[in-house]
Design a protein around this motif. Structure first.
Motif, PDB file in Angstrom:
ATOM      1  N   UNK A 209       1.152  -1.319  -0.103  1.00  0.00           N
ATOM      2  CA  UNK A 209      -0.231  -0.211  -0.080  1.00  0.00           C
ATOM      3  C   UNK A 209       0.433   1.577  -0.074  1.00  0.00           C
ATOM      4  N   UNK A 210       1.714   1.702   0.817  1.00  0.00           N
ATOM      5  CA  UNK A 210       3.043   2.478   1.028  1.00  0.00           C
ATOM      6  C   UNK A 210       3.363   2.643  -0.822  1.00  0.00           C
ATOM      7  N   UNK A 211       4.156   1.540  -1.158  1.00  0.00           N
ATOM      8  CA  UNK A 211       4.067   1.384  -2.532  1.00  0.00           C
ATOM      9  C   UNK A 211       3.331   1.988  -3.540  1.00  0.00           C
ATOM     10  N   UNK A 212       2.153   1.960  -3.711  1.00  0.00           N
ATOM     11  CA  UNK A 212       1.019   2.270  -4.592  1.00  0.00           C
ATOM     12  C   UNK A 212       1.029   3.742  -4.115  1.00  0.00           C
ATOM     13  N   UNK A 213       1.207   4.326  -2.636  1.00  0.00           N
ATOM     14  CA  UNK A 213       0.511   5.230  -2.470  1.00  0.00           C
ATOM     15  C   UNK A 213       2.605   6.739  -2.912  1.00  0.00           C
ATOM     16  N   UNK A 214       3.317   5.926  -3.000  1.00  0.00           N
ATOM     17  CA  UNK A 214       4.409   6.835  -3.658  1.00  0.00           C
ATOM     18  C   UNK A 214       4.356   6.822  -4.774  1.00  0.00           C
ATOM     19  N   UNK A 215       4.208   5.992  -6.198  1.00  0.00           N
ATOM     20  CA  UNK A 215       4.175   5.374  -7.383  1.00  0.00           C
ATOM     21  C   UNK A 215       2.243   6.570  -7.099  1.00  0.00           C
ATOM     22  N   UNK A 216       1.506   6.704  -7.106  1.00  0.00           N
ATOM     23  CA  UNK A 216       0.183   7.234  -7.192  1.00  0.00           C
ATOM     24  C   UNK A 216       0.936   9.184  -6.691  1.00  0.00           C
ATOM     25  N   UNK A 217       1.644   9.611  -6.024  1.00  0.00           N
ATOM     26  CA  UNK A 217       2.377  11.244  -5.781  1.00  0.00           C
ATOM     27  C   UNK A 217       2.805  11.089  -6.734  1.00  0.00           C
ATOM     28  N   UNK A 218       4.244  10.162  -7.226  1.00  0.00           N
ATOM     29  CA  UNK A 218       5.168  10.375  -8.524  1.00  0.00           C
ATOM     30  C   UNK A 218       4.084  11.083  -9.947  1.00  0.00           C
ATOM     31  N   UNK A 219       3.638  10.060  -9.979  1.00  0.00           N
ATOM     32  CA  UNK A 219       2.379  10.373 -10.981  1.00  0.00           C
ATOM     33  C   UNK A 219       1.578  11.074 -11.553  1.00  0.00           C
ATOM     34  N   UNK A 220       0.727  11.687  -9.904  1.00  0.00           N
ATOM     35  CA  UNK A 220       0.146  12.548 -10.093  1.00  0.00           C
ATOM     36  C   UNK A 220       0.622  14.425  -9.599  1.00  0.00           C
ATOM     37  N   UNK A 221       1.846  13.974  -9.277  1.00  0.00           N
ATOM     38  CA  UNK A 221       2.601  15.595  -8.966  1.00  0.00           C
ATOM     39  C   UNK A 221       4.019  15.664  -8.681  1.00  0.00           C
ATOM     40  N   UNK A 222       4.530  14.143  -8.590  1.00  0.00           N
ATOM     41  CA  UNK A 222       6.413  14.335  -8.709  1.00  0.00           C
ATOM     42  C   UNK A 222       6.729  14.500  -7.296  1.00  0.00           C
ATOM     43  N   UNK A 223       6.035  14.265  -6.436  1.00  0.00           N
ATOM     44  CA  UNK A 223       6.174  13.762  -5.159  1.00  0.00           C
ATOM     45  C   UNK A 223       6.035  15.503  -4.618  1.00  0.00           C
ATOM     46  N   UNK A 224       5.372  16.466  -5.126  1.00  0.00           N
ATOM     47  CA  UNK A 224       5.279  17.509  -4.586  1.00  0.00           C
ATOM     48  C   UNK A 224       4.034  18.086  -3.884  1.00  0.00           C
ATOM     49  N   UNK A 225       4.059  19.274  -3.160  1.00  0.00           N
ATOM     50  CA  UNK A 225       2.788  20.031  -2.252  1.00  0.00           C
ATOM     51  C   UNK A 225       2.628  20.538  -3.182  1.00  0.00           C
ATOM     52  N   UNK A 226       1.356  20.473  -4.552  1.00  0.00           N
ATOM     53  CA  UNK A 226       0.414  21.289  -5.134  1.00  0.00           C
ATOM     54  C   UNK A 226      -0.367  21.910  -4.971  1.00  0.00           C
TER      55      UNK A 226
END
Length: 226
Positions: A209-226
């Motif tokens: 689940x954590x890996x999915x959350x990291x992957x989703x954040x990377x794809x959606x915002x490149x791990x940036x707080x937009x």
């Protein structure tokens, strides 16, 4: 004076003349028609030398045979017979052995192995997933994961090269294949990733689940707080 005495000088003169004439006749050469030139010697004709017949391809050794004797019998050099049969001057032949009498035909050169076709690949775009790449190229997700040494928990990033499976998928990229680029995170991205991992641990989320959350954040915002 008697008559015999008067005629004696004349008879003597006549006798000398007759003798001289006989000598001259004896010394006179025969007529030109009677003299024949010496016959020319008969022309000497040398019979043409019979050509040496072509040797057979092989000879079966009989009792008493030697390599040199066999070579001489068929008009072949002894060194050639030795070389064609892999023998040396010290080799021993026995009745029943077969000696090659002609040069062996050169074996055709082996064909060069065909170069393997380069593996097809795809570059991850923003929003891509392994399953989406597999579907785009008509393959299964499991096959794409296996071709790249990935698991269901693996994370892919934009710019990463994904190998597509072939008829015989390799478990790892070929040696000539350039390594996949490693994603470098800046301070903001690293901090956001650590926050996701910390909160996931506090909530009891599994590693998947954590890996999915990291992957989703990377794809959606490149791990940036937009």
């Amino acid at each position: 004076m008697s008559s015999h005495a008067l005629f004696r000088p004349r008879l003597a003169a006549v006798g000398l003349s007759a003798v001289a004439g006989g000598v001259a006749l004896a010394l006179q050469p025969a007529s030109a028609e009677a003299i024949e030139p010496p016959s020319a010697p008969a022309e000497t004709r040398v019979a043409p030398r019979a050509e040496q017949p072509a040797p057979p391809s092989a000879h079966t050794v009989a009792s008493g045979d030697t390599v040199s004797g066999v070579a001489e019998r068929y008009g072949v050099a002894t060194t050639d017979v030795l070389r064609w049969n892999g023998l040396s001057w010290g080799s021993i032949i026995r009745p029943g052995d077969v000696l090659r009498l002609t040069a062996p035909e050169a074996a055709p050169a082996p064909a060069a192995p065909a170069a393997p076709a380069p593996a097809a690949s795809d570059v991850v775009q923003a929003g891509d997933t392994v399953s989406a790449i597999a579907a785009r190229h008509g393959s299964s997700t499991q096959a794409v994961l296996a071709a790249n040494g990935l698991t269901w928990d693996s994370i892919i990033y934009p710019g990463q090269r994904i190998l597509l499976p072939t008829a015989a998928p390799a478990p790892a990229p070929a040696a000539a294949e350039a390594p996949a680029p490693q994603l470098e995170l800046d301070a903001e991205q690293s901090g956001n990733a650590q926050t996701i991992i910390r909160i996931g641990r506090e909530l009891g989320v599994s590693d998947r689940g954590i890996a999915i959350a990291l992957g989703t954040a990377m794809q959606e915002s490149w791990l940036r707080n937009l």
